[in-house]
Design a protein around this motif. Structure first.
Motif, PDB file in Angstrom:
ATOM      1  N   PHE B  92       0.001  19.444   2.884  1.00 33.43           N
ATOM      2  CA  PHE B  92       1.191  19.199   3.713  1.00 33.43           C
ATOM      3  C   PHE B  92       1.663  17.770   3.469  1.00 33.43           C
ATOM      4  CE2 PHE B  92      -0.474  16.444   7.100  1.00 33.43           C
ATOM      5  CZ  PHE B  92      -1.841  16.632   6.968  1.00 33.43           C
ATOM      6  N   ASP B  93       2.933  17.546   3.757  1.00 31.82           N
ATOM      7  CA  ASP B  93       3.530  16.235   3.576  1.00 31.82           C
ATOM      8  C   ASP B  93       3.103  15.340   4.747  1.00 31.82           C
ATOM      9  OD1 ASP B  93       5.135  14.010   3.355  1.00 31.82           O
ATOM     10  OD2 ASP B  93       6.938  15.137   2.800  1.00 31.82           O
ATOM     11  N   ARG B  94       2.359  14.304   4.451  1.00 35.49           N
ATOM     12  CA  ARG B  94       1.801  13.456   5.510  1.00 35.49           C
ATOM     13  C   ARG B  94       2.855  12.610   6.224  1.00 35.49           C
ATOM     14  NH1 ARG B  94      -3.741  12.960   6.013  1.00 35.49           N
ATOM     15  NH2 ARG B  94      -4.822  14.399   4.645  1.00 35.49           N
ATOM     16  N   ARG B  95       4.089  12.633   5.728  1.00 29.68           N
ATOM     17  CA  ARG B  95       5.156  11.888   6.413  1.00 29.68           C
ATOM     18  C   ARG B  95       5.788  12.706   7.533  1.00 29.68           C
ATOM     19  NH1 ARG B  95       7.695  10.774   0.619  1.00 29.68           N
ATOM     20  NH2 ARG B  95       6.974  12.916   0.546  1.00 29.68           N
ATOM     21  N   ILE B  96       5.407  13.977   7.632  1.00 28.77           N
ATOM     22  CA  ILE B  96       5.978  14.818   8.700  1.00 28.77           C
ATOM     23  C   ILE B  96       5.345  14.423  10.034  1.00 28.77           C
ATOM     24  CG2 ILE B  96       6.123  17.187   9.592  1.00 28.77           C
ATOM     25  CD1 ILE B  96       6.234  18.133   6.672  1.00 28.77           C
TER      26      ILE B  96
END
Lengths: 279, 257
Positions: B92-96
């Protein structure tokens, strides 16, 4: 003249219907842009919205060439163009940013060539590039309001699904989410937003309404739901402040709103950092 | 006799014009743990994805809790809710921006049209119970981007646990964990399996773990080479049949989970 007098003069401008329409239109565009923008940046579709903005010029230019009303052409053109781009992104094995670059630069080039054949618009390109929020009519306002309601209903009623889809697509598919349908509806709404906003903001600045408030909200939010609400809120606030700035200093309205969005984004960078340093 | 939770009949799945999975048939009963083993590229993940409806199948039937999975990957919402899936590595995109509580809450929700504030209280209660059960309640308000590999696995188990499930599908779920983390993950998984009566279908490369914990093993290399209890399915001759004649199994003797 004192600041109070200047402010009073600027506020008096809002007694004119065209300023009221600009303000309401700006708020609707800011809210819708922020709402869709929050998902656009998290799904890394920012460049997609930019490409849509540029492609809108192509639709407008063909409308002028064929002697059609650009307002009637722009919405169907934006939706069809967005769906074609999405199809190309899924079917070609090229990098997304590279393909979008090809699409937006070539559509801009074709649009400028087409416009060069339309005498009426020689030299009038600024209007299309930067828009004119003060020229918004009641019909445009109704369109913006309907689009805002549609987007709010779609995002609100499918919020939990949208969240899972954004964090991990395979887990959403495993839960039976029709991902392609959700993706298509989102892209269509994004294309409609671009199409509806072009007249007010112009093709060059429309993606700022989608990307900048959402990025500022991301810097200020820890939870997903706060991010969405903050993004829509900052979109609306920056529109109000931008139009006020434009009235105060007699500046072009669209760019003034984008400058306010930038100012809020800079604050969103500075404030959390300052808070951390203070602790 | 235990209820059949999952039944696969002559399943064939093509990927890029070749049959990644061909004529595979097996079934899973409630409360059992079945491992799918095989070399890289054997079609293990494709099999899992076809069962979940992520990847379309060309031939065969898939029944989940007696209900057929349509060609479009559709099942009733009730049956869908009874399945949980943990992908390999959970990319998953850790910036979410998403907190642990928000993520686990997504496991509780019946996805589809609903008001954003619907089920707020029961969701919160279920999230608290699930996180407490996996000893991760203290992570509740943390962003999922800040979690370690082991913490993420615990949170994923809470996502599965937050609503009653019948079938758990794991695609190399402990991938990326160190030996201790992997051991803790399996310990927790099997405790929960006992409590919840989950049927588990998992892809694994860890043959020792399969021998220790699983009830059945399926040896897959495009076709199902053998299936049965781990003692039978993972015999030297069957492993050579699956992995190739040059395969030499090495038994770990120091690990204990």
């Amino acid at each position: 003249m004192s600041i109070a007098a200047e402010l009073s003069r600027a506020l008096e401008l809002f007694e004119f219907p065209f300023m009221q329409r600009a303000l309401i239109g700006g708020v609707f565009t800011g809210l819708t842009g922020g709402l869709l923008g929050s998902f656009t940046i998290l799904r890394q579709l920012s460049f997609f919205s930019d490409a849509l903005g540029h492609s809108a010029l192509l639709g407008i230019s063909f409308a002028f060439l064929l002697g059609l009303n650009p307002s009637a052409i722009i919405l169907p053109f934006a939706v069809i163009f967005a769906l074609v781009v999405m199809f190309l992104l899924e079917r070609t094995h090229l990098w997304t940013d590279a393909l979008l670059n090809i699409i937006y630069s070539s559509s801009l080039a074709v649009a400028l060539i087409v416009l060069s054949f339309v005498g009426q618009y020689k030299g009038g390109i600024n209007h299309l590039l930067f828009g004119d929020i003060l020229a918004i009519r009641n019909a445009d306002l109704i369109l913006s309001a309907v689009l805002f309601c549609l987007c709010t209903a779609f995002i609100g009623l499918t919020l939990r699904t949208q969240m899972l889809l954004t964090i991990n697509e395979p887990m959403a598919i495993a839960r039976g989410v029709p991902v392609a349908t959700y993706r298509t509806i989102f892209i269509v709404l994004l294309a409609l937003l671009v199409g509806v906003s072009i007249k007010a903001i112009g093709v060059l600045l429309v993606s700022a309404f989608i990307v900048i408030p959402a990025c500022a909200a991301r810097l200020l939010s820890r939870t997903f739901t706060h991010h969405i609400v903050a993004s829509a809120g900052l979109g609306a606030i920056s529109a109000i402040l931008g139009i006020l700035l434009s009235a105060l200093f007699n500046l072009p309205s669209g760019p003034s709103i984008v400058v306010m969005q930038l100012a809020i984004f800079c604050l969103a960078i500075v404030v959390p950092t300052a808070q951390r340093l203070a602790l | 006799m235990s209820e059949t939770v999952l039944a696969i009949e002559q399943l064939t799945v093509y990927r890029d014009n070749y049959a990644a999975v061909q004529d595979v048939s097996f079934s899973l009963t409630a409360g059992t743990d079945t491992a799918v083993v095989g070399p890289n590229g054997a079609g293990k993940s494709t099999l899992i994805q076809a069962i979940l409806g992520i990847f379309p199948r060309q031939k065969g039937q898939i029944f989940v809790l007696g209900q057929p999975l349509s060609q479009q990957g559709k099942l009733t919402a009730e049956v869908r809710q009874s399945i949980a899936y943990l992908p390999q590595n959970f990319p998953f995109d850790r910036r979410i921006p998403m907190t642990v509580a928000e993520f686990v809450g997504l496991g509780w929700d019946r996805l589809g049209l609903q008001l954003p504030w619907a089920g707020r209280k029961p969701r919160r209660k279920a999230v608290r119970e699930a996180l407490s059960r996996v000893e991760a309640w203290h992570l509740c308000h943390q962003p999922i981007s800040s979690l370690s590999g082991g913490e993420i696995k615990r949170v994923l188990l809470a996502y599965c646990l937050v609503r009653p499930r019948r079938l758990l599908i794991l695609d190399e779920a402990p991938a990326g964990l160190d030996v201790r983390g992997e051991s803790e993950f399996y310990q927790l998984l099997y405790e929960l399996k006992q409590e919840q009566g989950w049927a588990i279908l998992q892809v694994s490369h860890d043959l020792d773990m399969v021998r220790r914990h699983c009830d059945r093993a399926l040896c897959l290399n495009q076709t199902l080479r053998c299936q049965g209890t781990p003692e039978v399915a993972l015999s030297s001759s069957n492993l050579s049949l699956t992995y190739g004649s040059e395969f030499v199994p090495y038994h770990h003797t120091c690990r204990d989970y």
